[in-house]
Design an enzyme around this catalytic site. Structure first.
Site, PDB file in Angstrom:
ATOM      1  N   CYS A 165     -58.404  37.918  76.225  1.00 56.68           N
ATOM      2  CA  CYS A 165     -57.675  38.018  74.952  1.00 56.68           C
ATOM      3  C   CYS A 165     -56.413  37.181  75.090  1.00 56.68           C
ATOM      4  O   CYS A 165     -55.326  37.706  75.318  1.00 56.68           O
ATOM      5  CB  CYS A 165     -57.358  39.502  74.712  1.00 56.68           C
ATOM      6  SG  CYS A 165     -56.541  39.826  73.161  1.00 56.68           S
ATOM      7  N   CYS A 350     -59.097  32.445  63.200  1.00 54.24           N
ATOM      8  CA  CYS A 350     -57.889  33.213  63.501  1.00 54.24           C
ATOM      9  C   CYS A 350     -56.650  32.423  63.091  1.00 54.24           C
ATOM     10  O   CYS A 350     -56.696  31.203  62.941  1.00 54.24           O
ATOM     11  CB  CYS A 350     -57.821  33.601  64.976  1.00 54.24           C
ATOM     12  SG  CYS A 350     -57.911  32.226  66.076  1.00 54.24           S
TER      13      CYS A 350
HETATM   14  C1  LIG Z   1     -52.133  41.859  70.714  1.00 50.60           C
HETATM   15  C2  LIG Z   1     -53.483  41.530  70.167  1.00 50.60           C
HETATM   16  C3  LIG Z   1     -53.592  40.609  69.118  1.00 50.60           C
HETATM   17  C4  LIG Z   1     -54.847  40.304  68.591  1.00 50.60           C
HETATM   18  N1  LIG Z   1     -54.923  39.406  67.562  1.00 50.60           N
HETATM   19  C5  LIG Z   1     -56.128  39.176  66.973  1.00 50.60           C
HETATM   20  C6  LIG Z   1     -56.213  38.312  65.836  1.00 50.60           C
HETATM   21  O1  LIG Z   1     -55.210  37.722  65.377  1.00 50.60           O
HETATM   22  N2  LIG Z   1     -57.431  38.125  65.267  1.00 50.60           N
HETATM   23  C7  LIG Z   1     -58.552  38.759  65.738  1.00 50.60           C
HETATM   24  O2  LIG Z   1     -59.641  38.572  65.171  1.00 50.60           O
HETATM   25  N3  LIG Z   1     -58.499  39.569  66.836  1.00 50.60           N
HETATM   26  C8  LIG Z   1     -57.319  39.788  67.453  1.00 50.60           C
HETATM   27  N4  LIG Z   1     -57.247  40.618  68.540  1.00 50.60           N
HETATM   28  C9  LIG Z   1     -58.486  41.221  69.069  1.00 50.60           C
HETATM   29  C10 LIG Z   1     -58.870  42.481  68.307  1.00 50.60           C
HETATM   30  O3  LIG Z   1     -57.783  43.357  68.191  1.00 50.60           O
HETATM   31  C11 LIG Z   1     -60.032  43.147  69.035  1.00 50.60           C
HETATM   32  O4  LIG Z   1     -61.102  42.236  69.056  1.00 50.60           O
HETATM   33  C12 LIG Z   1     -60.474  44.410  68.331  1.00 50.60           C
HETATM   34  O5  LIG Z   1     -59.442  45.381  68.354  1.00 50.60           O
HETATM   35  C13 LIG Z   1     -61.727  44.955  68.993  1.00 50.60           C
HETATM   36  O6  LIG Z   1     -62.160  46.070  68.286  1.00 50.60           O
HETATM   37  P1  LIG Z   1     -63.103  47.162  68.987  1.00 50.60           P
HETATM   38  O7  LIG Z   1     -63.501  48.103  67.892  1.00 50.60           O
HETATM   39  O8  LIG Z   1     -64.165  46.497  69.755  1.00 50.60           O
HETATM   40  O9  LIG Z   1     -62.202  47.896  70.075  1.00 50.60           O
HETATM   41  P2  LIG Z   1     -60.726  48.533  70.046  1.00 50.60           P
HETATM   42  O10 LIG Z   1     -59.875  47.935  68.975  1.00 50.60           O
HETATM   43  O11 LIG Z   1     -60.234  48.453  71.459  1.00 50.60           O
HETATM   44  O12 LIG Z   1     -60.968  50.055  69.701  1.00 50.60           O
HETATM   45  C14 LIG Z   1     -61.655  50.940  70.502  1.00 50.60           C
HETATM   46  C15 LIG Z   1     -61.791  52.263  69.775  1.00 50.60           C
HETATM   47  O13 LIG Z   1     -62.556  53.155  70.584  1.00 50.60           O
HETATM   48  C16 LIG Z   1     -61.862  54.376  70.722  1.00 50.60           C
HETATM   49  N5  LIG Z   1     -62.257  54.929  72.034  1.00 50.60           N
HETATM   50  C17 LIG Z   1     -62.180  54.347  73.249  1.00 50.60           C
HETATM   51  N6  LIG Z   1     -62.689  55.158  74.196  1.00 50.60           N
HETATM   52  C18 LIG Z   1     -63.102  56.264  73.545  1.00 50.60           C
HETATM   53  C19 LIG Z   1     -63.717  57.473  73.971  1.00 50.60           C
HETATM   54  N7  LIG Z   1     -64.019  57.682  75.250  1.00 50.60           N
HETATM   55  N8  LIG Z   1     -63.987  58.421  73.059  1.00 50.60           N
HETATM   56  C20 LIG Z   1     -63.677  58.221  71.740  1.00 50.60           C
HETATM   57  N9  LIG Z   1     -63.099  57.085  71.276  1.00 50.60           N
HETATM   58  C21 LIG Z   1     -62.822  56.135  72.172  1.00 50.60           C
HETATM   59  C22 LIG Z   1     -60.403  54.035  70.599  1.00 50.60           C
HETATM   60  O14 LIG Z   1     -59.668  55.169  70.214  1.00 50.60           O
HETATM   61  C23 LIG Z   1     -60.479  52.961  69.477  1.00 50.60           C
HETATM   62  O15 LIG Z   1     -60.591  53.604  68.217  1.00 50.60           O
HETATM   63  C24 LIG Z   1     -56.009  40.920  69.114  1.00 50.60           C
HETATM   64  C25 LIG Z   1     -55.905  41.825  70.178  1.00 50.60           C
HETATM   65  C26 LIG Z   1     -54.658  42.127  70.704  1.00 50.60           C
HETATM   66  C27 LIG Z   1     -54.550  43.113  71.837  1.00 50.60           C
END
Ligand SMILES: Cc1cc2nc3c(=O)[nH]c(=O)nc-3n(C[C@H](O)[C@H](O)[C@H](O)COP(=O)(O)OP(=O)(O)OC[C@H]3O[C@@H](n4cnc5c(N)ncnc54)[C@H](O)[C@@H]3O)c2cc1C
Length: 404
Positions: A165, A350
């Site tokens: 990331c 992005c």
């Molecule tokens: C600082 C930063 C800036 C970013 N900027 C961009 C951007 O500009 N554009 C873009 O497209 N992407 C961006 N990203 C990437 C984007 O945020 C991630 O790709 C996205 O959050 C991934 O989503 P996800 O649902 O896979 O996981 P996550 O967002 O990590 O969410 C995981 C979820 O699972 C839940 N969870 C985890 N373990 C458990 C468990 N055991 N039991 C129950 N619930 C659980 C958590 O509570 C959460 O709700 C950025 C990331 C960061 C850190």
């Protein structure tokens, strides 16, 4: 798979992947015959891409989040707050809060765990470094930034070996540079940028259009020396050290860590690989279990190339939403007995905040070679980024999963 009884679909995770999948499944499947349950450790959806603005003190966590329960209940989706501790793929159950929740279909969208153990000193809760990888870490970074402004000094910003990331490190460097210039304090803060990427703007995807040339020029213009193929090996209260012996003085270090999968994945036999990522096919279906899908950061992917210092393939929020919509369509087809829609390769779009302007980047498909890659820079993209954050939050809250 035609069914007469209610089909139970459980979604694990309430962020980009989980919430999109749950809302899309509800849109595709009538309420009477399908129970959809979303389990999330966090009670709120947080627009993670806005975390750098929270770290800089421009926004609060409340500005960029909403309550999951009200968003889900309005669509007839059950919300179970709590941390899932295990998935039993044979019994088809998820353990959460002392209960076993049964599923016919499971979507795993548990995102990442910051693998801070990879480099001594990665923080904030394991070491002196700061991080933007989660809301609590960002709130700590924001507090530290306020203290830093009272007593400024050298900063090191960048990413650790194996990070995926990488964009937020660039954004933070540009935002810090811009904020310090506005205060006439930039001369007090030497900023060094370190990255495992072989060239700037590699981003784990082999580069994007003319991102390398643009970022090199931008860093040079802003007096930010940068080190590519840099392997950060240690962070202390006053320095960031590289494996090749270089050491940089730093009293505020923000180094993006490599990621691992969530503990529930590593602790559920057969669900993921040893790093906690879930192996899937082109439809985001588990390679071994037909009724288990995975989307977002939790998906196992391979790097696009093998640079001298490892850089991993990113899974952005934009890509995660594409995966979640595709997985929901496949589950709907599994339930109704139809064919899966042909998979479309992921593309990425992005907007990177540069402080005073922003850069819009697009690559389609995300893995090279590509049909299209473009980059455009201007103040209008900064306005677009701010407007899009509000628009995305309002859409997600009301269950609309449209993606530009
Ligand atoms: C600082 C930063 C800036 C970013 N900027 C961009 C951007 O500009 N554009 C873009 O497209 N992407 C961006 N990203 C990437 C984007 O945020 C991630 O790709 C996205 O959050 C991934 O989503 P996800 O649902 O896979 O996981 P996550 O967002 O990590 O969410 C995981 C979820 O699972 C839940 N969870 C985890 N373990 C458990 C468990 N055991 N039991 C129950 N619930 C659980 C958590 O509570 C959460 O709700 C950025 C990331 C960061 C850190």
């Amino acid at each position: 798979m035609g069914r007469t009884t209610r089909t139970r679909i459980v979604v694990l995770g309430g962020s980009f992947g989980g919430l999109t999948a749950a809302h899309e499944l509800r849109r595709l499947l009538p309420r009477e015959q399908r129970e959809i349950t979303l389990i999330s450790r966090d009670r709120s959806f947080v627009f993670i891409p806005s975390l750098p603005w929270v770290a800089m003190g421009h926004q609060t966590m409340d500005d960029i989040s909403f309550d999951l329960d009200s968003s889900l209940s309005s669509k007839g989706i059950e919300f179970v707050p709590g941390e899932a501790t295990a998935v039993d793929t044979q019994a088809r159950t998820v353990a959460v809060g002392g209960k076993e929740i049964e599923y016919d279909f499971l979507v795993v969208a548990t995102g990442h765990r910051s693998a801070n153990e990879a480099v001594p000193g990665l923080g904030p809760f394991d070491g002196p470094g700061h991080s933007l990888m989660s809301p609590p870490e960002t709130e700590e970074a924001a507090e530290a930034w306020k203290r830093f402004l009272d007593d400024p000094g050298p900063m090191v910003i960048g990413s650790a070996p194996g990070a995926s990331c990488l964009g937020p490190a660039y954004e933070f460097a540009f935002e810090v540079d811009h904020a310090l210039r506005r205060r006439n304090a930039r001369h007090l803060v030497p900023i060094t940028f370190v990255t495992p990427e072989p060239v700037l703007g590699h981003f784990g995807v082999g580069g994007m259009g003319r991102a390398r040339q643009f970022l090199e020029g931008e860093f040079e213009e802003r007096d930010i020396p940068y080190h590519t193929s840099a392997a950060v090996s240690k962070i202390t209260d006053s320095s960031v050290e590289l494996a090749d012996g270089h050491s940089f003085e730093s009293c505020y270090s923000l180094i993006i860590p490599p990621l691992a999968g969530a503990r529930v994945v590593t602790e559920s036999p057969g669900l993921g690989n040893p790093k906690g990522f879930v192996p899937v096919d082109d439809y985001y279906r588990h390679t071994e279990f037909d009724n288990v899908y995975a989307v977002g950061v939790t998906v196992a992917t391979s790097p696009v190339d093998q640079p001298p210092v490892p850089v991993n393939f990113p899974k952005t929020g934009h890509m995660t939403v594409q995966m979640a919509k595709a997985a929901a369509r496949s589950i709907a087809a599994d339930i109704r007995g139809g064919e899966h829609a042909a998979p479309r390769p992921l593309f990425v779009r992005c907007v990177m905040d540069l402080g005073d302007r922003a850069a819009h980047m697009m690559a389609d498909p995300v893995r090279p070679p590509r049909n299209r890659a473009s980059m455009s820079v201007g103040r209008r993209w900064l306005w677009a980024k701010r407007a899009y954050a509000r628009y995305f939050l309002s859409n997600m809250r009301s269950g609309r999963t449209w993606l530009p």
